[in-house]
Design an enzyme around this catalytic site. Structure first.
Site, PDB file in Angstrom:
ATOM      1  N   LYS A 135     -44.950   0.641  77.710  1.00 16.64           N
ATOM      2  CA  LYS A 135     -45.815   0.430  76.567  1.00 16.64           C
ATOM      3  C   LYS A 135     -47.148  -0.082  77.185  1.00 16.64           C
ATOM      4  O   LYS A 135     -47.178  -0.407  78.244  1.00 16.64           O
ATOM      5  CB  LYS A 135     -45.285  -0.732  75.881  1.00 16.64           C
ATOM      6  CG  LYS A 135     -45.762  -0.936  74.369  1.00 16.64           C
ATOM      7  CD  LYS A 135     -45.250  -0.232  73.781  1.00 16.64           C
ATOM      8  CE  LYS A 135     -45.440  -0.077  71.983  1.00 16.64           C
ATOM      9  NZ  LYS A 135     -44.710   0.403  71.352  1.00 16.64           N
ATOM     10  N   ASP A 175     -49.736   3.083  68.506  1.00 15.42           N
ATOM     11  CA  ASP A 175     -49.115   2.006  67.867  1.00 15.42           C
ATOM     12  C   ASP A 175     -50.042   1.159  66.822  1.00 15.42           C
ATOM     13  O   ASP A 175     -50.891   1.948  66.588  1.00 15.42           O
ATOM     14  CB  ASP A 175     -48.494   0.952  69.141  1.00 15.42           C
ATOM     15  CG  ASP A 175     -47.547  -0.032  68.726  1.00 15.42           C
ATOM     16  OD1 ASP A 175     -46.421   0.158  68.572  1.00 15.42           O
ATOM     17  OD2 ASP A 175     -47.785  -1.187  68.120  1.00 15.42           O
TER      18      ASP A 175
HETATM   19  N1  GLU Z   1     -45.129   2.884  68.868  1.00 21.06           N
HETATM   20  C1  GLU Z   1     -44.209   3.424  68.739  1.00 21.06           C
HETATM   21  C2  GLU Z   1     -43.018   2.876  69.065  1.00 21.06           C
HETATM   22  O1  GLU Z   1     -43.121   1.628  69.108  1.00 21.06           O
HETATM   23  C3  GLU Z   1     -44.132   5.049  69.119  1.00 21.06           C
HETATM   24  C4  GLU Z   1     -44.080   5.491  70.383  1.00 21.06           C
HETATM   25  C5  GLU Z   1     -44.371   6.904  71.001  1.00 21.06           C
HETATM   26  O2  GLU Z   1     -44.345   7.757  69.993  1.00 21.06           O
HETATM   27  O3  GLU Z   1     -44.324   7.046  72.022  1.00 21.06           O
HETATM   28  O4  GLU Z   1     -42.011   3.255  69.186  1.00 21.06           O
END
Ligand code: GLU
Length: 455
Positions: A135, A175
């Protein structure tokens, strides 16, 4: 006999790892919370399979493989210099390249990115797709910035990030605060720096240059598919239900759409300033235009729908009586007292569209009162699952139809429900999907880590 002696080996192991996490990561309450939830769920696994303790799996899994923090300088439209902080925490690559979104929000700090990255490991594993956990993000606030300012920020952010990512290494996505516009600017900068069109380096791209159909809808749809499966398994459905959805971003909008399609009436949604209540059912076209096109506040809804009410502040959205609650805004938006109010008002099911929207106390209130509870790692995994499908399409240089992707997403959500339920039964907590999803997600990663040796 002392209290310590009554504890099982698994409990003692989990407790000692948690103490180390707190000591090693001081002042990171969100990360501690995420670790505590997982560790407590995993206790029965260590009692049953001591091998995971002997291999030091927990000590390894709570420590990111790599933590990147960097300066992001940029200039606003008046030529003034600003400096933000950039993050990318590459948590675990046991089952695939690091995968997870980028969050741009003033609240972003190491604790927030760490909790999100840690959860991503288990969520991504649950999808059944070959993706590890990571992340990133920045404390940059896109709100109120011009397109050009957002572009300059994204270009500066990517100039550093590009050194660390790649289609087989680390694949960021969106996100909170990062949608199609931001992904586009970052992709453009990555392509320019590499002099190569690596479509699979980012997901959430527009369909015209390598994005997947149904990626935009995936998290919200997936949350509703998960809750639908949970309801169905308990002889119920969305039909005729009153639903409250918090948030009005990507996740909330498509959760509202799918829940409405399945016969529910969604009466409320929110943004970070406040919430609207429309007893006739939210008019989604208005919300979509205000938030996706005009980038306005949810309070503007009542100018076009005078029969609806707007309330400042977000917490009281949970005072609205509903059958199903879908928290799709942000972490810790439902505390113990909000959970108790929801229960008093007769809530039947809760599906977490956001990451960690319920506090640990709130989760206990739901579980103790027999509310069907779909935890975030399971219920909101649809977004990242379709990101993995986007990667698959990019690798094969093909694109699937909306219906194909949507059908795969639906099946993935059904499987996540089934696997979580099965694990909850196998480890002695039938129906507790918090325990079930954490265990199901963990086992696959732990086995891969053992197979790959001490790395
Ligand atoms: N931010 C989203 C999550 O919390 C998607 C992440 C992504 O598609 O890599 O899973």
């Amino acid at each position: 006999m002392s209290v310590l002696e009554t504890k099982s080996a698994g409990e003692q192991y989990v407790k000692s790892v948690y103490e180390t996490v707190k000591k090693r990561n001081p002042n990171e309450p969100e990360f501690h919370q995420a670790v505590k939830e997982i560790l407590e769920s995993l206790t029965p696994v260590f009692d049953k399979h001591p091998q995971y303790m002997e291999e030091g799996i927990l000590e390894r899994i709570v420590e990111p493989e790599r933590q990147l923090m960097f300066r992001v300088p940029w200039t606003d439209d008046a030529g003034r210099v600003h400096v933000n902080r950039g993050f990318r925490f590459e948590f675990n690559s046991a089952i695939g390249p690091y995968k997870g979104g980028l969050r741009f929000h003033p609240s972003v700090n190491a604790s927030i990115i760490k909790f999100l990255g840690f959860e991503q490991i288990f969520k991504n594993s649950l999808t059944g797709q070959p993706i590890g956990g990571g992340k990133g993000g920045s404390d940059f606030d896109p709100k109120g910035k011009s397109d050009r300012e957002v572009m300059r920020f994204c270009q500066s952010f990517m100039t550093e990030l590009a050194k660390h990512i790649g289609p087989d290494t680390d694949v960021p996505a969106g996100d909170i605060g990062v949608g199609g516009r931001e992904i586009g600017y970052m992709f453009g900068q990555y392509k320019r720096l590499q002099n190569a069109f690596h479509a699979g380096v980012l997901t959430g791209k527009a369909v015209g240059y390598g994005g997947s159909l149904a990626r935009t809808e995936a998290t919200g749809y997936g949350t509703v598919y998960f809750v639908q499966e949970m309801l169905q398994d308990n002889g119920d459905s969305f039909e005729g239900k009153t639903v409250v959805v918090s948030g009005s971003g990507n996740v909330a909008i498509y959760a509202i759409q799918k829940a409405t399609e399945l016969g529910a009436k969604v009466v409320a949604c929110s943004d970070s300033n406040g919430y609207i209540y429309d007893k006739n059912g939210i008019d989604l076209d208005t919300v979509k235009r205000l938030k996706e096109v005009e980038r306005k506040r949810i309070s503007d809804y009542v100018n076009e729908h005078p029969e609806a009410d707007y309330f400042e502040g977000c917490e009281n959205i949970w005072l609205i009586p509903c059958d199903i609650a879908l928290p799709c805004a942000t972490q810790n938006e439902i505390n113990e007292s909000s959970a108790k109010i929801l229960v008093t008002n007769g809530v039947k099911a809760v599906g977490e569209g956001a990451n960690m929207p319920s506090t640990l106390e709130a989760i206990n209130v739901f579980l103790e009162n027999g509310v069907l509870f779909g935890p975030a790692k399971a219920a909101n995994a649809g977004g990242v699952a379709v990101s993995a499908l986007e990667m698959a399409q990019n690798s094969a240089r093909i694109s699937w139809s909306f219906e194909e992707v949507d059908a795969k997403l639906h099946q993935i959500m059904v499987n996540i429900y089934k696997n979580s339920k099965q694990a909850s039964e196998e480890y002695g907590c039938p129906g507790n999907l918090v325990v079930g999803s954490n265990i199901a997600g963990f086992l696959k990663v732990a086995d891969a880590m053992i197979a790959q040796g001490l790395v």
